[in-house]
Design a protein around this motif. Structure first.
Motif, short mmCIF file in Angstrom:
data_model
loop_
_atom_site.label_atom_id
_atom_site.label_comp_id
_atom_site.label_asym_id
_atom_site.label_seq_id
_atom_site.Cartn_x
_atom_site.Cartn_y
_atom_site.Cartn_z
N GLY A 1 -9.10 3.75 0.58
CA GLY A 1 -8.40 3.27 -0.62
C GLY A 1 -8.57 4.23 -1.78
O GLY A 1 -8.54 5.46 -1.59
N PRO A 2 -8.78 3.71 -3.00
CA PRO A 2 -8.88 4.62 -4.15
C PRO A 2 -10.19 5.39 -4.25
O PRO A 2 -10.40 6.10 -5.24
CB PRO A 2 -8.72 3.69 -5.35
N ARG B 1 -20.65 -2.94 -3.74
CA ARG B 1 -20.73 -1.66 -3.02
C ARG B 1 -22.13 -1.04 -3.16
O ARG B 1 -22.72 -0.58 -2.18
CB ARG B 1 -19.69 -0.66 -3.55
N LEU C 1 -9.67 -2.59 -7.81
CA LEU C 1 -10.81 -2.41 -6.89
C LEU C 1 -12.02 -1.79 -7.57
O LEU C 1 -13.13 -1.85 -7.03
CB LEU C 1 -10.37 -1.56 -5.69
N ASP D 1 -7.77 6.44 6.30
CA ASP D 1 -6.93 5.31 5.89
C ASP D 1 -5.62 5.44 6.65
O ASP D 1 -5.34 6.50 7.21
CB ASP D 1 -6.70 5.30 4.36
N TYR D 2 -4.86 4.37 6.67
CA TYR D 2 -3.67 4.42 7.54
C TYR D 2 -2.45 5.01 6.86
O TYR D 2 -1.42 5.18 7.50
CB TYR D 2 -3.38 3.06 8.15
N PHE E 1 0.83 -1.20 0.00
CA PHE E 1 0.00 0.00 0.00
C PHE E 1 0.87 1.25 0.00
O PHE E 1 0.58 2.23 0.67
CB PHE E 1 -1.00 -0.04 1.16
N ASP F 1 -15.70 3.57 -2.37
CA ASP F 1 -16.73 3.50 -1.32
C ASP F 1 -17.33 4.89 -1.08
O ASP F 1 -18.54 5.04 -0.91
CB ASP F 1 -16.13 2.99 0.00
N GLY G 1 -3.61 2.65 12.01
CA GLY G 1 -4.09 1.43 11.37
C GLY G 1 -4.69 0.45 12.36
O GLY G 1 -4.89 0.77 13.55
N PHE G 2 -4.96 -0.74 11.87
CA PHE G 2 -5.66 -1.76 12.66
C PHE G 2 -4.93 -2.00 13.98
O PHE G 2 -3.72 -2.20 13.98
CB PHE G 2 -5.79 -3.05 11.88
N CYS H 1 -10.80 2.84 5.75
CA CYS H 1 -9.90 2.36 4.68
C CYS H 1 -10.49 2.73 3.32
O CYS H 1 -10.97 1.87 2.58
CB CYS H 1 -9.66 0.86 4.77
N TRP I 1 -4.03 8.20 12.62
CA TRP I 1 -4.49 6.82 12.83
C TRP I 1 -3.40 5.85 12.39
O TRP I 1 -2.94 5.91 11.25
CB TRP I 1 -5.78 6.55 12.05
N ALA J 1 -14.96 -1.95 3.36
CA ALA J 1 -15.00 -2.81 2.16
C ALA J 1 -13.62 -3.32 1.79
O ALA J 1 -12.64 -2.56 1.75
CB ALA J 1 -15.57 -2.02 0.97
N CYS J 2 -13.55 -4.60 1.53
CA CYS J 2 -12.34 -5.25 0.98
C CYS J 2 -11.11 -5.04 1.86
O CYS J 2 -9.99 -5.04 1.37
CB CYS J 2 -12.06 -4.74 -0.44
N ALA J 3 -11.30 -4.83 3.13
CA ALA J 3 -10.15 -4.59 4.02
C ALA J 3 -10.12 -5.56 5.20
O ALA J 3 -9.06 -5.70 5.83
CB ALA J 3 -10.18 -3.14 4.52
C1 LIG Z 1 -7.95 -3.73 -0.84
S1 LIG Z 1 -7.93 -2.12 -0.21
C2 LIG Z 1 -9.66 -1.68 -0.08
C3 LIG Z 1 -9.89 -0.18 -0.19
C4 LIG Z 1 -11.33 0.29 -0.29
N1 LIG Z 1 -12.08 0.07 0.90
C5 LIG Z 1 -12.04 -0.32 -1.47
O1 LIG Z 1 -12.89 -1.20 -1.32
O2 LIG Z 1 -11.74 0.11 -2.59
C6 LIG Z 1 -7.45 -2.40 1.45
C7 LIG Z 1 -7.41 -1.17 2.30
O3 LIG Z 1 -6.94 -1.54 3.59
C8 LIG Z 1 -5.99 -0.57 4.01
N2 LIG Z 1 -5.04 -1.25 4.94
C9 LIG Z 1 -4.18 -2.24 4.63
N3 LIG Z 1 -3.47 -2.59 5.71
C10 LIG Z 1 -3.91 -1.82 6.73
C11 LIG Z 1 -3.56 -1.69 8.11
N4 LIG Z 1 -2.62 -2.46 8.66
N5 LIG Z 1 -4.23 -0.80 8.86
C12 LIG Z 1 -5.19 -0.02 8.30
N6 LIG Z 1 -5.55 -0.08 7.00
C13 LIG Z 1 -4.91 -0.96 6.23
C14 LIG Z 1 -5.34 -0.05 2.75
O4 LIG Z 1 -4.75 1.23 2.91
C15 LIG Z 1 -6.52 -0.04 1.80
O5 LIG Z 1 -7.24 1.14 1.86
#
Ligand SMILES: C[S@@+](CC[C@H](N)C(=O)[O-])C[C@H]1O[C@@H](n2cnc3c(N)ncnc32)[C@H](O)[C@@H]1O
Length: 338
Positions: free
Chosen positions: A172-173, A149, A140, A193-194, A128, A176, A222-223, A170, A220, A240-242
Motif C-alpha cells: 500500500g502507501p 504497526r 492508513l 502488491d497486486y 485501489f 509497513d 493478487g489473492f 500488500c 503477482w 496489515a489492513c488487507a
Molecule cells: C487498506 S490497504 C492496506 C495497505 C498496507 N498494508 C497498510 O497497512 O497501509 C489494502 C491493501 O490490499 C491490497 N489489495 C486489495 N485487494 C487486493 C487483491 N485482490 N489482491 C491483492 N491485494 C489486494 C491493496 O493494494 C492494498 O495494498
C-alpha cells in the motif's frame, strides 16, 4: 475520556445517525419481531436497495449486529426482537478530533455518507486505482494503525533472532515498510502488491530505498495466486489492513502460501479486526467500533469484511501456525511457523 474512547463514540454516533436518517431504524423498529430475509425484502421495496447482492446484504447484517451490540435489538433463534419504538438519538455534533484521528474519522464519515447510494446499487466510493491513492495514504497513516504497526513489529521481534529478511505483503502507501526499516537498519525487505499504483507514495516514505526489493505487480495477480517467491525465504511476513480484502474462497490459499514462504520459526504479523461473535474477547467499544468500521469500508471496492477471530484462529491453526499472540482487542496477531 481517552482519545480512543472519544473516537469510538464519535464513530458509533455517526453510524447510528445514518441508520436513523436513512430510515433503516424506522423499518426495524416498526416491527416487534422479524427475520433477516423479511427486513431485506422490506428495505429492497421501500428503499430500492440492491439486496440480491451478497455484499450489500452483508452490510444490513452488520447494521443489525451493531443495533444488537448497542442493545437496541436482541437476536433469538434466528429472529430479531425489538422493544418496539425506539427514539432517534440526538444528531452528532460535527466531530473535532485531536490530531490524526480526524483523518480516520473523516474517511469513515465519507464512506458512511456514501452507503445509502451504494446500497441502492451505486459504485464503490474508493478502489485501489491511482485516483484513490491520496485517500488511502491519509487514512492508513492514522495514529491508531501506526500504533498497531509499531506494536506488531515489537511483538514479532520478541524472542526472535534478528529479522533479516521480511516480506511486506500488500505494501500500500508504504507505512509497513517504513516501520520495518525503523526497527532495523540491516533488514532486507521484499515488497509486493497486486498493482503498482502505490509505488511512488511508498518509495517517498522509505528511510533506505536501496534495501527494498520490489516485486513488480505483473508478477503477482493478487489473492488466490501464488507469491512469486521460493519456499522458506523470510524470517517475517507483515500483512496489515488487507485480510478483510481476501475473499473467503481464497483465504486458506493465501495463508498457506504465506506459511510456505516463511522459514521455520519465522513469524507472520497480521493487523486486522475480529468480527464480533459470541467468542469475541474484545472490549465492547472495540466490538462496536469494528462493526462501524466494517460497515463503512464496505463501500470500498473488494472489501469482504472482518472475519471472526474464531474463524481466523481455526484457519491458521489448521494450516499449522502456532498462535503466539492475539493482542490489542483482537487487532494484532503474531503466529509462527513451527
Ligand atoms: C487498506 S490497504 C492496506 C495497505 C498496507 N498494508 C497498510 O497497512 O497501509 C489494502 C491493501 O490490499 C491490497 N489489495 C486489495 N485487494 C487486493 C487483491 N485482490 N489482491 C491483492 N491485494 C489486494 C491493496 O493494494 C492494498 O495494498
Amino acid at each position: 475520556m481517552d482519545l480512543w474512547t472519544i473516537f469510538h463514540k464519535a464513530l458509533a454516533r455517526r453510524f447510528m445517525d445514518f441508520i436513523f436518517a436513512e430510515g433503516i431504524a424506522g423499518a426495524v423498529f416498526a416491527r416487534r419481531e422479524f427475520e433477516f430475509d423479511e427486513i431485506l425484502s422490506s428495505l429492497s421495496r421501500s428503499h430500492g436497495y440492491a439486496l440480491k447482492d451478497a455484499k450489500r446484504q452483508r452490510m444490513l447484517g452488520v447494521v443489525l449486529d451493531f443495533l444488537i451490540e448497542c442493545e437496541y435489538l436482541r437476536a433469538h433463534r434466528g429472529r430479531y426482537i425489538t422493544s418496539g419504538d425506539c427514539p432517534r438519538p440526538a444528531a452528532p455534533e460535527p466531530a473535532r478530533l485531536p490530531g490524526g484521528l480526524q483523518s480516520e474519522y473523516d474517511f469513515f464519515d465519507r464512506c458512511i455518507g456514501h452507503a445509502g447510494a451504494y446500497l441502492r446499487g451505486g459504485r464503490p466510493l474508493y478502489d485501489f486505482s491511482g485516483g484513490s491513492v491520496p485517500v488511502w495514504d491519509e487514512f492508513l497513516g492514522n495514529p491508531e494503525f501506526e500504533y498497531a504497526r509499531a506494536e506488531l513489529i515489537k511483538r514479532l521481534s520478541e524472542g526472535n533472532p534478528a529479522i533479516n529478511m521480511a516480506l511486506v505483503l500488500c505494501y500500500g502507501p508504504g507505512y509497513d515498510i517504513y516501520h520495518l526499516q525503523r526497527y532495523s537498519e540491516d533488514i532486507r525487505i521484499t515488497a509486493v502488491d497486486y498493482n503498482g499504483v502505490f509505488y511512488e507514495t511508498a518509495m517517498a516514505k522509505l528511510l533506505r530505498p536501496a534495501s527494498v526489493d520490489w516485486i513488480h505487480s505483473d508478477k503477482w495477480d493478487g489473492f488466490g495466486s501464488p507469491l512469486p517467491i521460493g519456499d522458506g525465504y523470510f524470517d517475517a511476513v507483515i500483512f496489515a489492513c488487507a485480510d478483510p480484502y481476501v475473499p473467503d474462497s481464497t483465504r486458506r490459499f493465501v495463508y498457506e502460501d504465506i506459511f510456505r514462504v516463511l522459514k521455520r520459526r519465522g513469524s507472520l504479523g497480521i493487523i486486522t479486526r475480529g468480527y464480533p461473535d459470541a467468542q469475541c474477547a474484545a472490549e465492547r467499544r472495540y466490538r462496536i467500533s469494528a462493526l462501524c468500521h466494517d460497515f463503512a469500508e464496505s463501500v470500498c471496492d473488494g472489501w469482504q469484511g472482518f472475519y471472526p477471530t474464531s474463524d481466523t484462529r481455526a484457519l491458521l491453526e489448521g494450516i499449522g501456525f502456532d498462535i503466539k499472540a492475539v493482542a490489542l482487542n483482537e487487532c494484532l496477531w503474531r503466529v509462527d511457523k513451527p
